[in-house]
Design an enzyme around this catalytic site. Sequence first.
Site, PDB file in Angstrom:
ATOM      1  N   ASP A  13      -1.468   6.184  12.396  1.00  0.00           N
ATOM      2  CA  ASP A  13      -2.593   7.135  12.462  1.00  0.00           C
ATOM      3  C   ASP A  13      -2.913   7.517  13.910  1.00  0.00           C
ATOM      4  O   ASP A  13      -2.753   6.711  14.830  1.00  0.00           O
ATOM      5  CB  ASP A  13      -3.820   6.502  11.794  1.00  0.00           C
ATOM      6  CG  ASP A  13      -4.904   7.540  11.508  1.00  0.00           C
ATOM      7  OD1 ASP A  13      -4.567   8.722  11.323  1.00  0.00           O
ATOM      8  OD2 ASP A  13      -6.088   7.158  11.484  1.00  0.00           O
ATOM      9  N   HIS A  30       2.257  15.260  15.635  1.00  0.00           N
ATOM     10  CA  HIS A  30       3.163  14.772  14.582  1.00  0.00           C
ATOM     11  C   HIS A  30       4.599  14.712  15.104  1.00  0.00           C
ATOM     12  O   HIS A  30       5.361  13.816  14.738  1.00  0.00           O
ATOM     13  CB  HIS A  30       3.074  15.665  13.348  1.00  0.00           C
ATOM     14  CG  HIS A  30       1.728  15.638  12.688  1.00  0.00           C
ATOM     15  ND1 HIS A  30       1.079  14.466  12.380  1.00  0.00           N
ATOM     16  CD2 HIS A  30       0.896  16.639  12.291  1.00  0.00           C
ATOM     17  CE1 HIS A  30      -0.088  14.751  11.813  1.00  0.00           C
ATOM     18  NE2 HIS A  30      -0.233  16.058  11.758  1.00  0.00           N
ATOM     19  N   LEU A 124      18.134  -3.599   7.299  1.00  0.00           N
ATOM     20  CA  LEU A 124      16.696  -3.282   7.292  1.00  0.00           C
ATOM     21  C   LEU A 124      16.402  -2.346   6.121  1.00  0.00           C
ATOM     22  O   LEU A 124      17.081  -1.344   5.928  1.00  0.00           O
ATOM     23  CB  LEU A 124      16.294  -2.603   8.614  1.00  0.00           C
ATOM     24  CG  LEU A 124      14.868  -2.051   8.689  1.00  0.00           C
ATOM     25  CD1 LEU A 124      13.828  -3.171   8.662  1.00  0.00           C
ATOM     26  CD2 LEU A 124      14.679  -1.194   9.942  1.00  0.00           C
TER      27      LEU A 124
HETATM   28  C1  IPE Z   1      -3.692   7.714   6.578  1.00  0.00           C
HETATM   29  O1  IPE Z   1      -4.266   8.419   7.614  1.00  0.00           O
HETATM   30  C2  IPE Z   1      -2.423   8.386   6.136  1.00  0.00           C
HETATM   31  C3  IPE Z   1      -1.316   8.335   7.061  1.00  0.00           C
HETATM   32  C4  IPE Z   1      -1.280   7.755   8.229  1.00  0.00           C
HETATM   33  C5  IPE Z   1      -0.115   8.990   6.599  1.00  0.00           C
HETATM   34  P1  IPE Z   1      -5.384   9.532   7.379  1.00  0.00           P
HETATM   35  O2  IPE Z   1      -5.679  10.120   8.696  1.00  0.00           O
HETATM   36  O3  IPE Z   1      -4.983  10.460   6.296  1.00  0.00           O
HETATM   37  O4  IPE Z   1      -6.607   8.654   6.854  1.00  0.00           O
HETATM   38  P2  IPE Z   1      -8.161   8.991   6.848  1.00  0.00           P
HETATM   39  O5  IPE Z   1      -8.313  10.332   6.198  1.00  0.00           O
HETATM   40  O6  IPE Z   1      -8.621   9.017   8.271  1.00  0.00           O
HETATM   41  O7  IPE Z   1      -8.780   7.869   6.086  1.00  0.00           O
HETATM   42  C1  IPE Z   2      -1.446  10.381  11.021  1.00  0.00           C
HETATM   43  O1  IPE Z   2      -2.085  11.039  12.040  1.00  0.00           O
HETATM   44  C2  IPE Z   2      -0.326  11.179  10.431  1.00  0.00           C
HETATM   45  C3  IPE Z   2      -0.619  11.772   9.101  1.00  0.00           C
HETATM   46  C4  IPE Z   2      -1.677  11.535   8.378  1.00  0.00           C
HETATM   47  C5  IPE Z   2       0.373  12.668   8.571  1.00  0.00           C
HETATM   48  P1  IPE Z   2      -3.291  12.011  11.754  1.00  0.00           P
HETATM   49  O2  IPE Z   2      -2.769  13.379  11.533  1.00  0.00           O
HETATM   50  O3  IPE Z   2      -4.166  11.497  10.669  1.00  0.00           O
HETATM   51  O4  IPE Z   2      -4.057  11.963  13.137  1.00  0.00           O
HETATM   52  P2  IPE Z   2      -5.611  11.882  13.352  1.00  0.00           P
HETATM   53  O5  IPE Z   2      -6.092  10.660  12.620  1.00  0.00           O
HETATM   54  O6  IPE Z   2      -6.210  13.134  12.785  1.00  0.00           O
HETATM   55  O7  IPE Z   2      -5.764  11.760  14.816  1.00  0.00           O
HETATM   56 MG    MG Z   3      -5.765  10.265  10.652  1.00  0.00          MG
END
Ligand code: IPE
Ligand code: IPE
Ligand code: MG
Length: 239
Positions: A13, A30, A124
């Site tokens: 995240d 990303h 793995l």
């Molecule tokens: C969880 O992160 C999903 C992934 C890392 C793929 P999110 O960014 O979607 O989670 P919330 O919305 O902050 O809980």
């Molecule tokens: C996690 O990073 C990746 C996905 C959920 C695809 P985020 O896109 O949620 O990044 P933040 O949390 O908004 O910074």
């Molecule tokens: Mg996020």
Amino acid sequence: MQNNIKHLAIIMDGNGRWAQKKGWSRIKGHEKGARIAKEIVKVVKSKGIEYLTLYAFSSENWKRPKQEVEGLFRLLEGFIDAEIQELKDSNIRLHVIGDITKFPEILQQKIKKSIKETSKNTVLHLSIALNYGGRDEIIRAVKTISEKTIDPETINEETFKSFLDTAHIPDPDLLIRTGGEKRISNFLLWQIAYTEIYFVDILWPDFNEAALDNALAWFASRQRRFGMTENQIQEIETR
Ligand code: IPE
Ligand code: IPE
Ligand code: MG
């Protein structure tokens, strides 16, 4: 005694915030995140960890702007095209957890082909969670069970697990969430019953081997009790 780690799961995240802090579009985050994921796969393999599960797209991430969702699919397709040979050569077996039937047809075909082409690999097990939600996974398992004529008496934790996407994967020993949030966001709800959970503020695009080592050192220092007392665990360890 040090804990052994067989299965590491990561909620990657913080990509969006990382990019926005630099004044860039979220998709740039990303892109960097995908590069970091590739690096971490190599590092995890070099440490002899047998199972790695990465949360890449949740069942709730469809709620994001269309442009971001499409950007994520493009990245995933690029990842598969660029990495499939590398996975094959480095003896990494690819699995997907989640419901990919909602993904674009071409992407589904590529994913299935990659799973098949790496199915003999052994070093793995790399599982990528795509359109994955813990609740959705449990509901899909219950649907499959109810479509079969199964004697309710035979349903126990072990048989139930065999209907989950992670049927052949042991429960995670350690779950890392980067990006500072202290929540699970619908990841592996059934499987993390006794997982050690490590939250770290580092945004995923800034994660690296040193940060992973910190998490692993923290994990090694935990006493896992599985419902027993501290004394009972010490007794088992000195046996
Ligand atoms: C969880 O992160 C999903 C992934 C890392 C793929 P999110 O960014 O979607 O989670 P919330 O919305 O902050 O809980
Ligand atoms: C996690 O990073 C990746 C996905 C959920 C695809 P985020 O896109 O949620 O990044 P933040 O949390 O908004 O910074
Ligand atoms: Mg996020």
